[in-house]
Design a protein around this motif. Structure first.
Motif, PDB file in Angstrom:
ATOM      1  N   TYR A   5       0.857  -1.184   0.000  1.00  0.00           N
ATOM      2  CA  TYR A   5       0.000   0.000   0.000  1.00  0.00           C
ATOM      3  C   TYR A   5       0.885   1.224   0.000  1.00  0.00           C
ATOM      4  CZ  TYR A   5      -3.451   3.432   1.588  1.00  0.00           C
ATOM      5  OH  TYR A   5      -4.272   4.521   1.686  1.00  0.00           O
ATOM      6  N   GLY A   7       0.436   5.156   0.694  1.00  0.00           N
ATOM      7  CA  GLY A   7      -0.442   6.236   1.117  1.00  0.00           C
ATOM      8  C   GLY A   7       0.215   7.575   0.846  1.00  0.00           C
ATOM      9  N   LYS A   8      -0.323   8.613   1.467  1.00  0.00           N
ATOM     10  CA  LYS A   8       0.186   9.957   1.238  1.00  0.00           C
ATOM     11  C   LYS A   8       1.513  10.187   1.953  1.00  0.00           C
ATOM     12  CE  LYS A   8      -3.825  11.664   2.634  1.00  0.00           C
ATOM     13  NZ  LYS A   8      -4.712  10.475   2.696  1.00  0.00           N
ATOM     14  N   ALA A   9       1.709   9.537   3.086  1.00  0.00           N
ATOM     15  CA  ALA A   9       2.890   9.805   3.908  1.00  0.00           C
ATOM     16  C   ALA A   9       3.804   8.594   4.075  1.00  0.00           C
ATOM     17  CB  ALA A   9       2.449  10.301   5.287  1.00  0.00           C
ATOM     18  N   LYS A  10       3.268   7.390   3.814  1.00  0.00           N
ATOM     19  CA  LYS A  10       4.039   6.187   4.106  1.00  0.00           C
ATOM     20  C   LYS A  10       3.793   5.112   3.047  1.00  0.00           C
ATOM     21  CE  LYS A  10       2.189   5.757   8.373  1.00  0.00           C
ATOM     22  NZ  LYS A  10       1.233   6.879   8.398  1.00  0.00           N
ATOM     23  N   TYR A  21       4.583  -5.851   9.237  1.00  0.00           N
ATOM     24  CA  TYR A  21       4.735  -4.951   8.096  1.00  0.00           C
ATOM     25  C   TYR A  21       5.981  -4.105   8.302  1.00  0.00           C
ATOM     26  CZ  TYR A  21      -0.121  -5.504   6.308  1.00  0.00           C
ATOM     27  OH  TYR A  21      -1.297  -5.966   5.777  1.00  0.00           O
ATOM     28  N   HIS A  66       1.305  -1.071  17.888  1.00  0.00           N
ATOM     29  CA  HIS A  66       1.742  -1.992  16.820  1.00  0.00           C
ATOM     30  C   HIS A  66       3.255  -2.008  16.656  1.00  0.00           C
ATOM     31  CE1 HIS A  66       1.873   1.096  13.230  1.00  0.00           C
ATOM     32  NE2 HIS A  66       2.375   1.607  14.331  1.00  0.00           N
ATOM     33  N   VAL A  78       6.327  -3.121  12.270  1.00  0.00           N
ATOM     34  CA  VAL A  78       5.117  -3.061  13.101  1.00  0.00           C
ATOM     35  C   VAL A  78       4.352  -4.370  12.980  1.00  0.00           C
ATOM     36  CG1 VAL A  78       4.934  -0.556  12.761  1.00  0.00           C
ATOM     37  CG2 VAL A  78       3.574  -2.097  11.309  1.00  0.00           C
ATOM     38  N   ARG A  79       3.452  -4.575  13.910  1.00  0.00           N
ATOM     39  CA  ARG A  79       2.551  -5.718  13.805  1.00  0.00           C
ATOM     40  C   ARG A  79       1.419  -5.358  12.857  1.00  0.00           C
ATOM     41  NH1 ARG A  79       1.508  -7.728  19.866  1.00  0.00           N
ATOM     42  NH2 ARG A  79       1.603  -5.514  20.388  1.00  0.00           N
ATOM     43  N   VAL A  81      -2.141  -5.114  11.597  1.00  0.00           N
ATOM     44  CA  VAL A  81      -3.452  -5.069  12.253  1.00  0.00           C
ATOM     45  C   VAL A  81      -4.527  -4.824  11.221  1.00  0.00           C
ATOM     46  CG1 VAL A  81      -2.498  -4.168  14.426  1.00  0.00           C
ATOM     47  CG2 VAL A  81      -3.397  -2.564  12.701  1.00  0.00           C
ATOM     48  N   ILE A  83      -7.068  -2.254  10.515  1.00  0.00           N
ATOM     49  CA  ILE A  83      -7.307  -0.874  10.966  1.00  0.00           C
ATOM     50  C   ILE A  83      -8.807  -0.637  11.181  1.00  0.00           C
ATOM     51  CG2 ILE A  83      -7.225   1.559  10.225  1.00  0.00           C
ATOM     52  CD1 ILE A  83      -4.474   0.722  10.997  1.00  0.00           C
ATOM     53  N   LYS A 120     -12.676   7.154   8.254  1.00  0.00           N
ATOM     54  CA  LYS A 120     -11.515   7.133   7.351  1.00  0.00           C
ATOM     55  C   LYS A 120     -12.015   6.852   5.945  1.00  0.00           C
ATOM     56  CE  LYS A 120      -7.633   4.799   7.899  1.00  0.00           C
ATOM     57  NZ  LYS A 120      -6.562   5.676   7.413  1.00  0.00           N
ATOM     58  N   ASP A 122     -11.235   8.947   2.329  1.00  0.00           N
ATOM     59  CA  ASP A 122     -10.694  10.114   1.626  1.00  0.00           C
ATOM     60  C   ASP A 122     -11.688  10.687   0.623  1.00  0.00           C
ATOM     61  OD1 ASP A 122      -8.322  10.229   2.989  1.00  0.00           O
ATOM     62  OD2 ASP A 122      -7.192   9.048   1.518  1.00  0.00           O
ATOM     63  N   GLU A 176      -4.889   6.316  15.031  1.00  0.00           N
ATOM     64  CA  GLU A 176      -5.592   5.197  14.395  1.00  0.00           C
ATOM     65  C   GLU A 176      -5.355   3.966  15.259  1.00  0.00           C
ATOM     66  OE1 GLU A 176      -4.830   4.708  10.177  1.00  0.00           O
ATOM     67  OE2 GLU A 176      -4.748   6.885   9.901  1.00  0.00           O
ATOM     68  N   ASP A 189      -0.576   3.055  13.140  1.00  0.00           N
ATOM     69  CA  ASP A 189      -0.209   4.183  12.271  1.00  0.00           C
ATOM     70  C   ASP A 189       0.990   4.953  12.818  1.00  0.00           C
ATOM     71  OD1 ASP A 189      -0.855   5.242   9.674  1.00  0.00           O
ATOM     72  OD2 ASP A 189      -1.461   7.067  10.685  1.00  0.00           O
TER      73      ASP A 189
HETATM   74  N1  LIG Z   1      -0.020  -1.813  11.836  1.00  0.00           N
HETATM   75  C1  LIG Z   1      -0.714  -1.558  10.719  1.00  0.00           C
HETATM   76  N2  LIG Z   1      -1.329  -2.568  10.044  1.00  0.00           N
HETATM   77  C2  LIG Z   1      -2.050  -2.309   8.929  1.00  0.00           C
HETATM   78  N3  LIG Z   1      -2.194  -1.093   8.380  1.00  0.00           N
HETATM   79  C3  LIG Z   1      -1.622  -0.054   9.000  1.00  0.00           C
HETATM   80  C4  LIG Z   1      -0.859  -0.217  10.204  1.00  0.00           C
HETATM   81  N4  LIG Z   1      -0.419   0.999  10.609  1.00  0.00           N
HETATM   82  C5  LIG Z   1      -0.884   1.887   9.703  1.00  0.00           C
HETATM   83  N5  LIG Z   1      -1.609   1.282   8.725  1.00  0.00           N
HETATM   84  C6  LIG Z   1      -2.231   1.904   7.540  1.00  0.00           C
HETATM   85  O1  LIG Z   1      -1.161   2.094   6.600  1.00  0.00           O
HETATM   86  C7  LIG Z   1      -1.379   3.268   5.832  1.00  0.00           C
HETATM   87  C8  LIG Z   1      -0.209   4.204   6.029  1.00  0.00           C
HETATM   88  O2  LIG Z   1      -0.071   5.051   4.957  1.00  0.00           O
HETATM   89  P1  LIG Z   1      -0.375   6.623   5.006  1.00  0.00           P
HETATM   90  O3  LIG Z   1      -0.401   7.161   6.384  1.00  0.00           O
HETATM   91  O4  LIG Z   1       0.535   7.234   4.005  1.00  0.00           O
HETATM   92  O5  LIG Z   1      -1.882   6.582   4.451  1.00  0.00           O
HETATM   93  P2  LIG Z   1      -2.790   7.828   4.126  1.00  0.00           P
HETATM   94  O6  LIG Z   1      -2.433   8.444   2.835  1.00  0.00           O
HETATM   95  O7  LIG Z   1      -2.858   8.687   5.327  1.00  0.00           O
HETATM   96  O8  LIG Z   1      -4.162   7.137   3.793  1.00  0.00           O
HETATM   97  P3  LIG Z   1      -5.243   6.418   4.657  1.00  0.00           P
HETATM   98  O9  LIG Z   1      -4.825   6.506   6.084  1.00  0.00           O
HETATM   99  O10 LIG Z   1      -6.463   7.200   4.337  1.00  0.00           O
HETATM  100  O11 LIG Z   1      -5.270   5.015   4.129  1.00  0.00           O
HETATM  101  C9  LIG Z   1      -2.690   3.857   6.327  1.00  0.00           C
HETATM  102  O12 LIG Z   1      -3.752   3.415   5.506  1.00  0.00           O
HETATM  103  C10 LIG Z   1      -2.824   3.273   7.735  1.00  0.00           C
HETATM  104  O13 LIG Z   1      -4.167   3.203   8.147  1.00  0.00           O
END
Ligand SMILES: Nc1ncnc2c1ncn2[C@@H]1O[C@H](COP(=O)(O)OP(=O)(O)OP(=O)(O)O)[C@@H](O)[C@H]1O
Ligand SMILES: [Mg+2]
Length: 235
Positions: A5, A7-10, A21, A66, A78-79, A81, A83, A120, A122, A176, A189
């Motif tokens: 995956y 996302g915008k930041a990770k 993960y 996590h 991280v573990r 999960v 979400i 959550k 977008d 989160e 998160d």
């Molecule tokens: N331990 C975890 N297990 C599964 N998913 C996770 C975990 N920690 C974070 N995430 C998810 O991984 C993603 C991190 O990417 P990022 O923060 O860039 O997403 P984002 O662009 O903010 O989008 P969104 O949160 O709307 O999916 C998020 O979707 C977050 O909910």
């Protein structure tokens, strides 16, 4: 390694062991539901290190998370999960969308800490959601909701004290939560200047993503200064 995956930041990758993960923190910055985009040099390093430090601190203060360990400057293990599809917002003073929604100035202290939820999603712009609606939609159980509220307030008390010792006031933040395979709720998160408002004690200077949102300048410097205080300890 194949991305699971982005996302915008990770970016999320499979971890080295089942049920884990690897999370890579980027320098990309977005605001106002991604209508504003940019980069903040070094942000990924800062946010990974701050998040790691705060997850360790919260674990020591009775909040399961996590977080397993740091893998590199920009990556943590991280573990995995499931979400819970809610953004859990905790507020100590009025700011941002809350101040706008209720027509009050920013910075007014709240009579009590507030836990708010948004969905959550977008595409919908992460709309505010009542806890009754979240329950009716089956997004989580009543027990999970109570646990999340309890943990969010515990995080607030712990982080308020942590930052105050470092000359920063915690105004509000977004969390989160997720479910482990056995159903345990853990904090997931990130926790960073992207997801918190931190104001310098005394001057009220903003030390968080509002510097980017509002074009205040000194964005990189503010992130670096928060990192310095977080890893440097109290005083
Ligand atoms: N331990 C975890 N297990 C599964 N998913 C996770 C975990 N920690 C974070 N995430 C998810 O991984 C993603 C991190 O990417 P990022 O923060 O860039 O997403 P984002 O662009 O903010 O989008 P969104 O949160 O709307 O999916 C998020 O979707 C977050 O909910
Ligand atoms: Mg995110």
């Amino acid at each position: 390694m194949e991305k699971l995956y982005e996302g915008k930041a990770k970016i999320v990758y499979p971890g080295p062991e089942a049920g884990t993960y690897r999370v890579y923190y980027k320098d990309d910055a977005t605001a106002f539901n991604a209508q504003k985009r940019g980069t903040i040099a070094g942000k990924g390093v800062v946010n990974n290190r701050i998040s790691a430090q705060l997850f360790r601190y919260l674990e020591a203060h009775g909040v399961p998370t996590h977080f397993l360990r740091e893998l590199s400057e920009r990556e943590m293990l991280v573990r995995q999960v499931e979400i819970v599809p809610l953004e859990v917002i905790v507020r100590n003073r009025t700011a941002g969308t809350f101040a706008k929604r209720y027509g009050v100035e920013e910075g007014r202290p709240l009579a009590r800490a507030l836990v708010e939820f948004s969905l959550k999603n977008d595409a919908l712009g992460d709309p505010l959601i009542y806890d009754e609606a979240a329950l009716a939609l089956g997004l989580l159980s009543e027990g999970e909701l109570a646990r999340i509220r309890e943990l969010a307030l515990r995080v607030n008390e712990a982080l308020k004290a942590f930052f105050l010792e470092r000359g920063l006031e915690l105004i509000d933040f977004k969390l989160e939560f997720g479910r482990l395979p056995d159903g345990t709720i853990v904090l997931a998160d990130e926790i960073s200047p992207d997801t918190m408002r931190l104001w310098e004690v005394g001057t009220g200077e903003k030390m968080d993503k509002d510097r980017f949102r509002r074009d205040l300048g000194g964005v990189e410097e503010a992130y670096q200064e928060v990192l310095r205080r977080v890893v440097g300890g109290a005083g």
